[in-house]
Design a protein around this motif. Structure first.
Motif, short mmCIF file in Angstrom:
data_model
loop_
_atom_site.label_atom_id
_atom_site.label_comp_id
_atom_site.label_asym_id
_atom_site.label_seq_id
_atom_site.Cartn_x
_atom_site.Cartn_y
_atom_site.Cartn_z
N VAL A 48 4.62 -32.49 -12.48
CA VAL A 48 3.53 -33.25 -13.06
C VAL A 48 2.20 -32.60 -12.69
CG1 VAL A 48 2.33 -35.48 -13.02
CG2 VAL A 48 4.83 -35.40 -13.02
N LEU A 49 1.33 -32.49 -13.69
CA LEU A 49 -0.06 -32.07 -13.49
C LEU A 49 -0.92 -33.28 -13.84
CD1 LEU A 49 -2.24 -29.91 -12.96
CD2 LEU A 49 -2.13 -29.36 -15.40
N LYS A 50 -1.73 -33.71 -12.90
CA LYS A 50 -2.57 -34.88 -13.15
C LYS A 50 -3.93 -34.66 -12.51
CE LYS A 50 -1.78 -37.86 -9.22
NZ LYS A 50 -1.56 -39.22 -8.80
N GLY A 51 -4.88 -35.47 -12.95
CA GLY A 51 -6.20 -35.39 -12.36
C GLY A 51 -7.19 -36.23 -13.14
N VAL A 98 0.08 -26.45 -24.39
CA VAL A 98 -0.08 -27.86 -24.73
C VAL A 98 -1.56 -28.21 -24.66
CG1 VAL A 98 0.23 -28.73 -22.38
CG2 VAL A 98 0.83 -30.19 -24.29
N ARG A 99 -1.96 -29.18 -25.47
CA ARG A 99 -3.34 -29.67 -25.43
C ARG A 99 -3.30 -31.19 -25.35
NH1 ARG A 99 -8.35 -27.98 -29.36
NH2 ARG A 99 -9.93 -28.95 -28.07
N ALA A 100 -4.16 -31.74 -24.50
CA ALA A 100 -4.23 -33.19 -24.32
C ALA A 100 -5.68 -33.58 -24.13
CB ALA A 100 -3.41 -33.59 -23.10
N VAL A 151 -2.41 -37.08 -17.37
CA VAL A 151 -1.12 -36.82 -16.73
C VAL A 151 -0.28 -36.02 -17.72
CG1 VAL A 151 0.99 -37.81 -15.76
CG2 VAL A 151 -1.20 -38.98 -15.42
N LEU A 152 0.20 -34.86 -17.30
CA LEU A 152 1.05 -34.01 -18.12
C LEU A 152 2.31 -33.66 -17.36
CD1 LEU A 152 -1.68 -31.49 -19.31
CD2 LEU A 152 -0.66 -33.30 -20.68
N THR A 153 3.45 -33.71 -18.00
CA THR A 153 4.69 -33.22 -17.42
C THR A 153 4.96 -31.86 -18.03
OG1 THR A 153 5.52 -35.47 -17.16
CG2 THR A 153 7.14 -33.69 -17.08
N LEU A 154 5.12 -30.85 -17.19
CA LEU A 154 5.27 -29.47 -17.63
C LEU A 154 6.47 -28.82 -16.96
CD1 LEU A 154 1.54 -28.45 -17.08
CD2 LEU A 154 2.63 -28.87 -19.29
N PRO A 155 7.07 -27.81 -17.61
CA PRO A 155 8.11 -27.04 -16.92
C PRO A 155 7.52 -26.37 -15.67
CG PRO A 155 8.10 -26.55 -19.28
CD PRO A 155 6.87 -27.36 -18.99
N ALA A 156 8.31 -26.28 -14.63
CA ALA A 156 7.85 -25.63 -13.40
C ALA A 156 7.48 -24.19 -13.69
CB ALA A 156 8.93 -25.71 -12.33
#
Length: 102
Positions: free
Chosen positions: A10-13, A46-48, A57-62
């Motif tokens: 997860v990438l969040k901020g 990806v764009r959000a 909050v983005l879920t991304l492949p490691a």
């Protein structure tokens, strides 16, 4: 056949309007691009956009992403070499006032 997807992280901020450390004003509808395979816009994975409270909050492949581009109508900042670990959360806050990643 079976499809095996890579383990994700997860990438969040939160994106803030002020300078580094000033968390008084968050930015809603702020675009975020995760780029893989290079740093140009053609490498966008990806764009959000941020939520009303400035969070995302983005879920991304490691893996290691060459760039997380933070961009709005007036400017853009680069957060380079962002590592996403499987099963873990990476926090990346951005301060638009002085284009600082933290």
């Amino acid at each position: 056949g079976d499809i095996t997807l890579p383990d994700g992280g997860v990438l969040k901020g939160t994106v803030y309007a002020g300078n580094n450390g000033d968390t008084s004003t968050a930015k809603a509808n702020f675009s975020i691009e995760v780029r893989d395979g290079g740093t140009t816009s053609t490498n966008r994975f990806v764009r959000a956009t941020t939520r009303g409270d400035g969070s995302y909050v983005l879920t991304l492949p490691a893996g290691t992403y060459e760039r997380v581009k933070m961009r709005d109508a007036t400017s853009g900042g680069n957060c380079d070499t962002v590592v996403i670990t499987a099963g873990a959360t990476t926090t990346l806050n951005y301060f638009d006032g002085n284009n600082t990643c933290q």
